[in-house]
Design an enzyme around this catalytic site. Structure first.
Site, mmCIF file in Angstrom:
data_model
loop_
_atom_site.group_PDB
_atom_site.id
_atom_site.type_symbol
_atom_site.label_atom_id
_atom_site.label_comp_id
_atom_site.label_asym_id
_atom_site.label_seq_id
_atom_site.Cartn_x
_atom_site.Cartn_y
_atom_site.Cartn_z
ATOM 1 N N ASP A 46 0.839 -1.201 0.000
ATOM 2 C CA ASP A 46 0.000 0.000 0.000
ATOM 3 C C ASP A 46 0.874 1.251 0.000
ATOM 4 O O ASP A 46 1.726 1.425 0.870
ATOM 5 C CB ASP A 46 -0.896 0.004 1.245
ATOM 6 C CG ASP A 46 -1.853 1.189 1.264
ATOM 7 O OD1 ASP A 46 -2.989 1.040 0.796
ATOM 8 O OD2 ASP A 46 -1.444 2.268 1.750
ATOM 9 N N TYR A 51 2.757 10.007 -0.254
ATOM 10 C CA TYR A 51 3.831 9.412 0.540
ATOM 11 C C TYR A 51 5.201 9.691 -0.071
ATOM 12 O O TYR A 51 6.215 9.565 0.601
ATOM 13 C CB TYR A 51 3.664 7.893 0.661
ATOM 14 C CG TYR A 51 2.405 7.418 1.337
ATOM 15 C CD1 TYR A 51 1.527 8.303 1.972
ATOM 16 C CD2 TYR A 51 2.072 6.067 1.335
ATOM 17 C CE1 TYR A 51 0.364 7.851 2.574
ATOM 18 C CE2 TYR A 51 0.915 5.603 1.945
ATOM 19 C CZ TYR A 51 0.057 6.502 2.544
ATOM 20 O OH TYR A 51 -1.093 6.035 3.135
ATOM 21 N N LYS A 76 -2.980 5.955 -4.093
ATOM 22 C CA LYS A 76 -4.079 6.868 -3.771
ATOM 23 C C LYS A 76 -3.853 8.221 -4.425
ATOM 24 O O LYS A 76 -2.716 8.666 -4.605
ATOM 25 C CB LYS A 76 -4.197 7.040 -2.248
ATOM 26 C CG LYS A 76 -4.220 5.731 -1.490
ATOM 27 C CD LYS A 76 -4.249 5.961 0.016
ATOM 28 C CE LYS A 76 -3.902 4.671 0.743
ATOM 29 N NZ LYS A 76 -2.444 4.403 0.715
ATOM 30 N N HIS A 109 -7.948 9.614 -1.746
ATOM 31 C CA HIS A 109 -7.294 9.548 -0.442
ATOM 32 C C HIS A 109 -8.137 10.167 0.682
ATOM 33 O O HIS A 109 -8.196 9.633 1.785
ATOM 34 C CB HIS A 109 -5.929 10.247 -0.520
ATOM 35 C CG HIS A 109 -4.928 9.721 0.456
ATOM 36 N ND1 HIS A 109 -3.579 9.719 0.216
ATOM 37 C CD2 HIS A 109 -5.076 9.172 1.689
ATOM 38 C CE1 HIS A 109 -2.938 9.196 1.250
ATOM 39 N NE2 HIS A 109 -3.831 8.866 2.164
#
Length: 275
Positions: A46, A51, A76, A109
């Site tokens: 994931d 990120y 996401k 998200h």
């Protein structure tokens, strides 16, 4: 009972119930830690554009030597890309960064209703889904009110809703609504950033079953039926978090852990978060 179970999503796609999370793993550490997870046996990774480590996740998947079809990869949508065309461009960017021919799951998200119309965002994801470049689409951090609006104005039901869940935030209402709509719940922050690991109820169970508090907490998630993806940067902990399928919690254990609910979040409240 040692293998990771699969859960079948509402479109027939299967997802491993246990995955490896990469939130807050620095890009320079992501490839090695993701490879360690894949070597341990994880087959579900994931990540997310925000990120900042999609490139390294993709590199690890390619370098693992595993067949692409054997690894389930989620990413996401960035919060700044909710407009329809921005969402399409963001998906292209994610695919370029991952360097994969397709994505298994792509999520909005955050709902961010004051950032624009998340129904419009969802329609962009539906287009990508119909193109075949992603096998399933879903949402993250959506409350029942967000989901109702989405369901009333779209054709594809989200496959998953990825939300904060742990013993101090059991999210019964959101999980129940998802179950009614055949939307699988995925749990992020599954050990409340470590806050639950010293809880006497959990440590008492851990001592009795001869497991760590983290393993007991993750097993609680598994037995509730949610998808869970703990994160670690150390191989020992990565391996420990994977060793969840050769023991079970009793019904009493499950009830004692669920009773710890405080509606206490470690992350933002989706109804108040503006991105």
């Amino acid at each position: 009972m040692t293998g990771v179970p699969d859960i079948t999503l509402n479109n027939g796609v299967t997802i491993p119930q246990l995955g490896f999370g990469t939130f807050q793993i620095p890009p320079e550490e992501t490839r090695e830690t993701t490879l360690a997870a894949l070597e341990t046996g994880y087959r579900h990774i994931d990540t997310a554009e925000m990120y900042g480590n999609e490139k390294e996740v993709g590199q690890a998947v390619r370098d693992s030597g595993l067949d692409r079809d054997d690894v389930f990869v989620t990413s996401k949508l960035d919060n700044g890309a909710h407009a329809h065309d921005d969402a399409l461009r963001a998906f292209d960017r994610t695919m370029d960064d991952l360097g994969l021919e397709y994505l298994d799951l792509f999520l909005i998200h955050w709902p961010l209703p004051d950032r624009g119309d998340f129904v419009e965002t969802w329609r962009a994801l539906e287009e990508v889904y119909r193109s075949g470049r992603v096998k399933s689409i879903g949402v993250s951090n959506f409350q029942p009110n967000h989901l109702r609006r989405l369901l009333d104005n779209s054709t594809v039901v989200p496959a998953v809703n990825q939300i904060e869940v742990h013993p101090y935030l059991t999210q019964d209402a959101v999980r129940s609504f998802g179950a009614e709509q055949d939307i699988v719940t995925e749990a992020w922050s599954p050990i409340a950033q470590g806050k639950v690991l010293d809880d006497p109820a959990i440590t008492r169970i851990a001592e009795r079953v001869g497991r760590s508090a983290a393993q007991v907490t993750l097993r609680w998630h598994i037995q509730r039926g949610d998808v869970v993806f703990p994160k670690s940067v150390t191989r020992k902990r990565i391996e420990e978090n994977f060793a969840l399928f050769d023991f079970e919690l009793t019904e009493g254990d499950m009830g004692d852990i669920s009773a710890l609910n405080r509606d206490e979040r470690t992350g933002p409240d989706p109804d108040r978060f503006h991105g």
